[in-house]
Scaffold this motif. Structure first.
Motif, PDB file in Angstrom:
ATOM      1  N   MET A  20     -14.946   8.150   6.088  1.00 28.75           N
ATOM      2  CA  MET A  20     -14.226   9.406   6.272  1.00 28.75           C
ATOM      3  C   MET A  20     -14.936  10.330   7.260  1.00 28.75           C
ATOM      4  N   SER A  21     -16.245  10.168   7.432  1.00 28.41           N
ATOM      5  CA  SER A  21     -16.981  11.060   8.311  1.00 28.41           C
ATOM      6  C   SER A  21     -17.119  10.503   9.723  1.00 28.41           C
ATOM      7  N   SER A  22     -16.462   9.423  10.009  1.00 31.61           N
ATOM      8  CA  SER A  22     -16.523   8.816  11.334  1.00 31.61           C
ATOM      9  C   SER A  22     -15.952   9.764  12.380  1.00 31.61           C
ATOM     10  N   PRO A  23     -16.624   9.895  13.530  1.00 33.32           N
ATOM     11  CA  PRO A  23     -16.114  10.794  14.567  1.00 33.32           C
ATOM     12  C   PRO A  23     -14.767  10.341  15.120  1.00 33.32           C
ATOM     13  N   THR A  24     -14.396   9.072  14.933  1.00 36.40           N
ATOM     14  CA  THR A  24     -13.123   8.582  15.443  1.00 36.40           C
ATOM     15  C   THR A  24     -11.991   8.727  14.434  1.00 36.40           C
ATOM     16  N   SER A  25     -12.301   9.091  13.192  1.00 38.73           N
ATOM     17  CA  SER A  25     -11.239   9.250  12.199  1.00 38.73           C
ATOM     18  C   SER A  25     -10.520  10.576  12.412  1.00 38.73           C
ATOM     19  N   LYS A  26      -9.258  10.610  12.016  1.00 33.99           N
ATOM     20  CA  LYS A  26      -8.446  11.823  12.153  1.00 33.99           C
ATOM     21  C   LYS A  26      -8.910  12.886  11.170  1.00 33.99           C
ATOM     22  N   PRO A  27      -8.839  14.155  11.545  1.00 28.08           N
ATOM     23  CA  PRO A  27      -9.109  15.217  10.562  1.00 28.08           C
ATOM     24  C   PRO A  27      -8.107  15.114   9.413  1.00 28.08           C
ATOM     25  N   LEU A  28      -8.520  15.463   8.222  1.00 30.05           N
ATOM     26  CA  LEU A  28      -7.649  15.339   7.056  1.00 30.05           C
ATOM     27  C   LEU A  28      -6.330  16.078   7.232  1.00 30.05           C
ATOM     28  N   ALA A  29      -6.334  17.228   7.857  1.00 30.71           N
ATOM     29  CA  ALA A  29      -5.108  18.021   8.015  1.00 30.71           C
ATOM     30  C   ALA A  29      -4.079  17.323   8.893  1.00 30.71           C
ATOM     31  N   ARG A  30      -4.501  16.398   9.719  1.00 29.32           N
ATOM     32  CA  ARG A  30      -3.569  15.724  10.631  1.00 29.32           C
ATOM     33  C   ARG A  30      -3.120  14.361  10.144  1.00 29.32           C
ATOM     34  N   ARG A  31      -3.517  13.966   8.982  1.00 29.01           N
ATOM     35  CA  ARG A  31      -3.123  12.657   8.455  1.00 29.01           C
ATOM     36  C   ARG A  31      -1.758  12.751   7.788  1.00 29.01           C
ATOM     37  N   SER A  32      -0.956  11.719   7.982  1.00 22.99           N
ATOM     38  CA  SER A  32       0.349  11.700   7.321  1.00 22.99           C
ATOM     39  C   SER A  32       0.160  11.186   5.893  1.00 22.99           C
ATOM     40  N   LEU A  33       1.116  11.504   5.044  1.00 18.96           N
ATOM     41  CA  LEU A  33       1.042  11.087   3.648  1.00 18.96           C
ATOM     42  C   LEU A  33       0.943   9.569   3.524  1.00 18.96           C
ATOM     43  N   SER A  34       1.570   8.843   4.449  1.00 18.82           N
ATOM     44  CA  SER A  34       1.547   7.378   4.379  1.00 18.82           C
ATOM     45  C   SER A  34       0.159   6.799   4.647  1.00 18.82           C
ATOM     46  N   GLU A  35      -0.767   7.611   5.162  1.00 21.28           N
ATOM     47  CA  GLU A  35      -2.119   7.126   5.423  1.00 21.28           C
ATOM     48  C   GLU A  35      -3.006   7.173   4.180  1.00 21.28           C
ATOM     49  N   TYR A  36      -2.492   7.690   3.080  1.00 26.76           N
ATOM     50  CA  TYR A  36      -3.246   7.750   1.828  1.00 26.76           C
ATOM     51  C   TYR A  36      -2.734   6.687   0.878  1.00 26.76           C
ATOM     52  N   SER A  37      -3.642   5.906   0.308  1.00 24.13           N
ATOM     53  CA  SER A  37      -3.236   4.820  -0.584  1.00 24.13           C
ATOM     54  C   SER A  37      -2.933   5.312  -1.989  1.00 24.13           C
ATOM     55  N   GLY A  38      -3.449   6.498  -2.337  1.00 22.86           N
ATOM     56  CA  GLY A  38      -3.297   6.975  -3.709  1.00 22.86           C
ATOM     57  C   GLY A  38      -4.386   6.451  -4.621  1.00 22.86           C
ATOM     58  N   LYS A  39      -5.395   5.798  -4.039  1.00 18.81           N
ATOM     59  CA  LYS A  39      -6.482   5.229  -4.828  1.00 18.81           C
ATOM     60  C   LYS A  39      -7.820   5.744  -4.317  1.00 18.81           C
ATOM     61  N   PHE A  40      -8.728   6.008  -5.241  1.00 21.80           N
ATOM     62  CA  PHE A  40     -10.125   6.259  -4.916  1.00 21.80           C
ATOM     63  C   PHE A  40     -10.949   6.031  -6.162  1.00 21.80           C
ATOM     64  N   GLN A  41     -12.216   5.734  -5.975  1.00 25.71           N
ATOM     65  CA  GLN A  41     -13.091   5.474  -7.114  1.00 25.71           C
ATOM     66  C   GLN A  41     -13.966   6.686  -7.375  1.00 25.71           C
ATOM     67  N   VAL A  42     -14.197   6.943  -8.644  1.00 19.69           N
ATOM     68  CA  VAL A  42     -15.083   8.018  -9.044  1.00 19.69           C
ATOM     69  C   VAL A  42     -16.101   7.433 -10.013  1.00 19.69           C
ATOM     70  N   ARG A  43     -17.362   7.632  -9.723  1.00 16.64           N
ATOM     71  CA  ARG A  43     -18.418   7.177 -10.622  1.00 16.64           C
ATOM     72  C   ARG A  43     -18.885   8.378 -11.435  1.00 16.64           C
ATOM     73  N   ILE A  44     -18.864   8.210 -12.746  1.00 25.69           N
ATOM     74  CA  ILE A  44     -19.261   9.294 -13.648  1.00 25.69           C
ATOM     75  C   ILE A  44     -20.243   8.745 -14.674  1.00 25.69           C
ATOM     76  N   PRO A  45     -21.026   9.598 -15.275  1.00 30.31           N
ATOM     77  CA  PRO A  45     -21.955   9.133 -16.317  1.00 30.31           C
ATOM     78  C   PRO A  45     -21.183   8.550 -17.505  1.00 30.31           C
ATOM     79  N   PRO A  46     -21.770   7.572 -18.192  1.00 26.45           N
ATOM     80  CA  PRO A  46     -21.108   6.966 -19.349  1.00 26.45           C
ATOM     81  C   PRO A  46     -20.671   7.983 -20.403  1.00 26.45           C
ATOM     82  N   ALA A  47     -21.464   9.007 -20.632  1.00 31.53           N
ATOM     83  CA  ALA A  47     -21.101  10.007 -21.644  1.00 31.53           C
ATOM     84  C   ALA A  47     -19.839  10.766 -21.233  1.00 31.53           C
ATOM     85  N   THR A  48     -19.705  11.053 -19.957  1.00 30.98           N
ATOM     86  CA  THR A  48     -18.505  11.735 -19.458  1.00 30.98           C
ATOM     87  C   THR A  48     -17.297  10.813 -19.586  1.00 30.98           C
TER      88      THR A  48
END
Length: 74
Positions: A20-48
């Motif tokens: 996401m921080s690549s200088p060649t990637s589009k700024p988030l504000a200019r991305r179309s909705l179709s460029e988002y998969s709707g998936k991302f991973q979040v790592r949290i502590p086991p207790a959480t």
């Protein structure tokens, strides 16, 4: 903090930087909705993870639904 958020998959060649921080990637504000998969991973502590799973069970919904609903209302 003990947790990490993975915003993009890393390739072996770029293991030290997020795609996401690549200088060649589009700024988030200019991305179309179709460029988002709707998936991302979040790592949290086991207790959480356990606490959130318990809250989801109390509401008789899946962990996925519980987290999705909370994120949508954020």
């Amino acid at each position: 903090m003990g947790w990490r958020v993975s915003l993009a998959r890393r390739s072996p060649a770029s293991s030290n930087s997020l795609a996401m921080s690549s200088p060649t990637s589009k700024p988030l504000a200019r991305r179309s909705l179709s460029e988002y998969s709707g998936k991302f991973q979040v790592r949290i502590p086991p207790a959480t993870h356990r606490r959130i799973a318990e809250k989801a069970a109390e509401e008789h919904v899946s962990l996925h639904r519980y987290v999705s609903d909370r994120l949508a209302s954020a």
